[in-house]
Design a protein around this motif. Structure first.
Motif, PDB file in Angstrom:
ATOM      1  N   ASN A 203       0.748  -1.089   0.045  1.00  0.00           N
ATOM      2  CA  ASN A 203      -0.073   0.043  -0.133  1.00  0.00           C
ATOM      3  C   ASN A 203       0.894   1.271   0.052  1.00  0.00           C
ATOM      4  N   GLU A 204       1.026   1.742  -1.204  1.00  0.00           N
ATOM      5  CA  GLU A 204       1.930   2.827  -1.116  1.00  0.00           C
ATOM      6  C   GLU A 204       1.697   4.213  -0.555  1.00  0.00           C
ATOM      7  N   GLN A 205       0.395   4.416  -0.612  1.00  0.00           N
ATOM      8  CA  GLN A 205      -0.233   5.697   0.301  1.00  0.00           C
ATOM      9  C   GLN A 205       0.217   5.464   1.489  1.00  0.00           C
ATOM     10  N   ARG A 206       0.048   4.422   2.037  1.00  0.00           N
ATOM     11  CA  ARG A 206       0.117   4.069   3.465  1.00  0.00           C
ATOM     12  C   ARG A 206       1.916   4.379   3.898  1.00  0.00           C
ATOM     13  N   VAL A 207       2.578   3.931   2.957  1.00  0.00           N
ATOM     14  CA  VAL A 207       3.980   3.989   3.234  1.00  0.00           C
ATOM     15  C   VAL A 207       4.339   5.584   3.098  1.00  0.00           C
ATOM     16  N   GLU A 208       3.964   6.243   2.135  1.00  0.00           N
ATOM     17  CA  GLU A 208       4.117   7.679   2.039  1.00  0.00           C
ATOM     18  C   GLU A 208       3.714   8.404   3.103  1.00  0.00           C
ATOM     19  N   GLU A 209       2.684   8.092   3.859  1.00  0.00           N
ATOM     20  CA  GLU A 209       1.923   8.877   5.031  1.00  0.00           C
ATOM     21  C   GLU A 209       2.924   8.817   6.263  1.00  0.00           C
ATOM     22  N   MET A 210       3.286   7.129   6.248  1.00  0.00           N
ATOM     23  CA  MET A 210       4.085   6.932   7.550  1.00  0.00           C
ATOM     24  C   MET A 210       5.408   7.590   7.267  1.00  0.00           C
ATOM     25  N   CYS A 211       5.818   7.658   6.226  1.00  0.00           N
ATOM     26  CA  CYS A 211       7.239   8.309   6.118  1.00  0.00           C
ATOM     27  C   CYS A 211       7.338   9.891   6.141  1.00  0.00           C
ATOM     28  N   ASP A 212       5.996  10.471   5.635  1.00  0.00           N
ATOM     29  CA  ASP A 212       5.939  11.850   5.908  1.00  0.00           C
ATOM     30  C   ASP A 212       5.722  12.228   7.354  1.00  0.00           C
ATOM     31  N   GLU A 213       4.996  11.362   8.074  1.00  0.00           N
ATOM     32  CA  GLU A 213       4.883  11.755   9.524  1.00  0.00           C
ATOM     33  C   GLU A 213       5.829  11.323  10.326  1.00  0.00           C
ATOM     34  N   HIS A 214       6.429  10.170  10.299  1.00  0.00           N
ATOM     35  CA  HIS A 214       7.599   9.746  11.252  1.00  0.00           C
ATOM     36  C   HIS A 214       8.725   9.729  10.741  1.00  0.00           C
ATOM     37  N   GLY A 215       9.203  10.187   9.578  1.00  0.00           N
ATOM     38  CA  GLY A 215      10.273  10.071   8.957  1.00  0.00           C
ATOM     39  C   GLY A 215      11.197   8.801   8.664  1.00  0.00           C
ATOM     40  N   PHE A 216      10.398   7.836   8.594  1.00  0.00           N
ATOM     41  CA  PHE A 216      10.991   6.726   8.203  1.00  0.00           C
ATOM     42  C   PHE A 216      11.561   6.611   6.959  1.00  0.00           C
ATOM     43  N   GLU A 217      12.464   5.460   6.676  1.00  0.00           N
ATOM     44  CA  GLU A 217      13.103   5.252   5.265  1.00  0.00           C
ATOM     45  C   GLU A 217      12.008   4.246   4.682  1.00  0.00           C
ATOM     46  N   SER A 218      12.113   4.166   3.413  1.00  0.00           N
ATOM     47  CA  SER A 218      11.215   3.183   2.829  1.00  0.00           C
ATOM     48  C   SER A 218      11.874   2.496   1.550  1.00  0.00           C
ATOM     49  N   VAL A 219      11.427   1.159   1.116  1.00  0.00           N
ATOM     50  CA  VAL A 219      11.888   0.703  -0.028  1.00  0.00           C
ATOM     51  C   VAL A 219      10.678  -0.085  -0.715  1.00  0.00           C
ATOM     52  N   PRO A 220      10.709   0.007  -1.961  1.00  0.00           N
ATOM     53  CA  PRO A 220       9.615  -0.929  -2.630  1.00  0.00           C
ATOM     54  C   PRO A 220       9.750  -2.161  -2.186  1.00  0.00           C
ATOM     55  N   GLU A 221       8.185  -2.737  -2.128  1.00  0.00           N
ATOM     56  CA  GLU A 221       8.213  -4.132  -1.601  1.00  0.00           C
ATOM     57  C   GLU A 221       9.123  -5.247  -2.287  1.00  0.00           C
ATOM     58  N   LEU A 222       9.183  -4.998  -3.668  1.00  0.00           N
ATOM     59  CA  LEU A 222       9.703  -6.139  -4.435  1.00  0.00           C
ATOM     60  C   LEU A 222      11.396  -5.864  -4.072  1.00  0.00           C
ATOM     61  N   GLU A 223      11.780  -4.973  -3.790  1.00  0.00           N
ATOM     62  CA  GLU A 223      13.373  -4.803  -3.575  1.00  0.00           C
ATOM     63  C   GLU A 223      13.598  -4.949  -2.059  1.00  0.00           C
ATOM     64  N   HIS A 224      12.795  -5.179  -1.145  1.00  0.00           N
ATOM     65  CA  HIS A 224      12.950  -5.137   0.197  1.00  0.00           C
ATOM     66  C   HIS A 224      14.112  -5.996   0.817  1.00  0.00           C
ATOM     67  N   LEU A 225      13.983  -7.095   0.197  1.00  0.00           N
ATOM     68  CA  LEU A 225      14.855  -8.238   0.651  1.00  0.00           C
ATOM     69  C   LEU A 225      16.427  -8.031   0.342  1.00  0.00           C
ATOM     70  N   ALA A 226      16.575  -7.124  -0.491  1.00  0.00           N
ATOM     71  CA  ALA A 226      18.188  -6.584  -1.071  1.00  0.00           C
ATOM     72  C   ALA A 226      18.593  -5.666   0.187  1.00  0.00           C
ATOM     73  N   VAL A 227      17.696  -5.244   1.232  1.00  0.00           N
ATOM     74  CA  VAL A 227      18.018  -4.280   1.991  1.00  0.00           C
ATOM     75  C   VAL A 227      18.848  -4.781   3.366  1.00  0.00           C
TER      76      VAL A 227
END
Ligand code: NAD
Length: 349
Positions: A203-227
């Motif tokens: 849910n990209e909108q949810r990610v955007e909201e969480m990052c805007d509000e709390h300053g988290f870093e984010s990664v697209p779901e398909l790439e997350h295991l490379a982190v």
């Protein structure tokens, strides 16, 4: 209304519940009540056969026995499934009928929310039966379990970092997959605890909201295991730990609140062989069930008691890791051993 028993080895009672008037066709499984009445959610699913529903209710109710035994809630394990399409087949009459069946089991099975069942459905069940938990706080119940699951997971993560040799969560990098009700809350708690948090969600909108509000870093779901991270924290769906994902993991530990994270039990061996600490899901995600379980105590629901009990998740995980190290077995097996030992102790009185 008709109850017929299905005999299944190793289960105390499996009841087929049919009510012609409302169209209800449900199965209730009471797996084990050695430690107390069998608590477990009510699920509604368009199973294609009763056998399929039976397979699910047996598997889920047994899981609840072990989850509650480790969590020391004073409860046993059970589950119920309603065969039907949640979009078309729900009705007040159907849930009231379910309530009458619960009452007929005389408190051996206590229900709560599960997949496709909400508080509004359970309120109809409650009209006919006392054996319903997890209703609204205004009604004297324990309410939404998610914040308690997140809180319990945070406590468990403290045991996890210690297991791989750190003192606290401060400065640890946690990669969270799924920032819904539990994962979202956990992300905030982790940030407050000084961790570095990277999130991903479909849910990209949810990610955007969480990052805007709390300053988290984010990664697209398909790439997350490379982190690369210290802890990979699955908080979305089950079966995410499998042959395809485990070799790609770049973390010291896997610990999150999603249910049934291992596709198969053998995947815990693969994690162990890679030197990755794995916190068995049902041990670390027990905060919600513990919170609900407090409703069944003599004094009724009390948040202070719930938080104290949830605090035990730390010690439970420490014990699981200890058994795993001492016996050279994967942590999922160690958790099962701990659960069985507590059930046996309960049986011995
Ligand atoms: P939720 O539906 O609120 O959140 C799940 C989130 O995961 C959503 O934001 C969704 O978009 C996201 N998601 C789904 N698939 C994804 C994917 N492939 N990659 C990334 N994100 C994905 O659910 P929840 O209540 O937060 O529960 C999350 C998990 O924790 C579930 O497995 C649930 O069974 C388990 N759990 C929840 C509780 C509780 O108290 N809610 C208790 C114990 C276990």
């Amino acid at each position: 209304m008709e109850i017929t028993d299905i005999q299944v080895d190793g289960y105390e009672r499996v009841a087929r519940c049919r009510d012609e008037e409302s169209g209800l066709h449900a199965l209730i499984a009471v797996h084990d009540t050695t430690l107390g009445p069998a608590l477990g959610g009510m699920r509604m699913w368009p199973y294609t056969s009763e056998d399929e529903a039976l397979f699910d209710v047996l598997r889920l109710s047994k899981g609840m026995t072990y989850k509650s035994a480790v969590a020391e809630t004073g409860l046993g394990g059970g589950k119920s499934v309603i065969i039907g399409d949640p979009r078309k087949d729900k009705s007040p009459a159907l849930f009231r009928a379910m309530g009458r069946f619960l009452e007929a089991l005389d408190g051996k099975y206590i229900t709560a929310e599960d997949m496709n069942i909400g508080i509004s459905d359970l309120e109809y069940v409650r009209e006919e039966s006392r054996w319903v938990t997890g209703l609204s706080v205004e009604k004297g119940s324990s309410g939404n379990p998610s914040p308690y699951t997140a809180h319990g997971c945070l406590i468990g993560l403290r045991a996890v970092v210690e297991e791989y040799g750190e003192e606290s969560l401060e400065g640890q990098h946690v990669l969270i997959q799924g920032v819904g009700a539990v994962g979202g809350r956990l992300a905030i708690l982790l940030k407050e605890a000084g961790a570095r948090v990277t999130i991903c969600d479909i849910n990209e909108q949810r990610v955007e909201e969480m990052c805007d509000e709390h300053g988290f870093e984010s990664v697209p779901e398909l790439e997350h295991l490379a982190v690369e991270s210290d802890i990979y924290c699955p908080c979305a769906r089950g079966a995410g730990l499998n042959d395809e994902t485990i070799p790609r993991l770049r973390s010291k530990a896997v610990a999150g609140c999603a249910n049934n994270q291992l596709l198969e039990p053998r995947h815990a061996v693969d994690l162990m062989n890679r030197g990755i600490v794995y916190a068995p899901d049902y041990v670390i995600n027990a905060g919600g069930i513990i919170n609900v379980g407090v409703e069944m105590t003599e004094g009724g629901y009390d948040e202070a008691v719930a938080l104290e009990w949830i605090g035990r998740i730390y010690g439970n995980l420490k014990r699981v890791f200890e058994i795993s190290r001492e016996e050279g077995i994967p942590t999922n097996k160690a958790a099962l051993q701990l659960a069985q030992a507590r059930i046996d102790a309960g049986r011995a009185g």
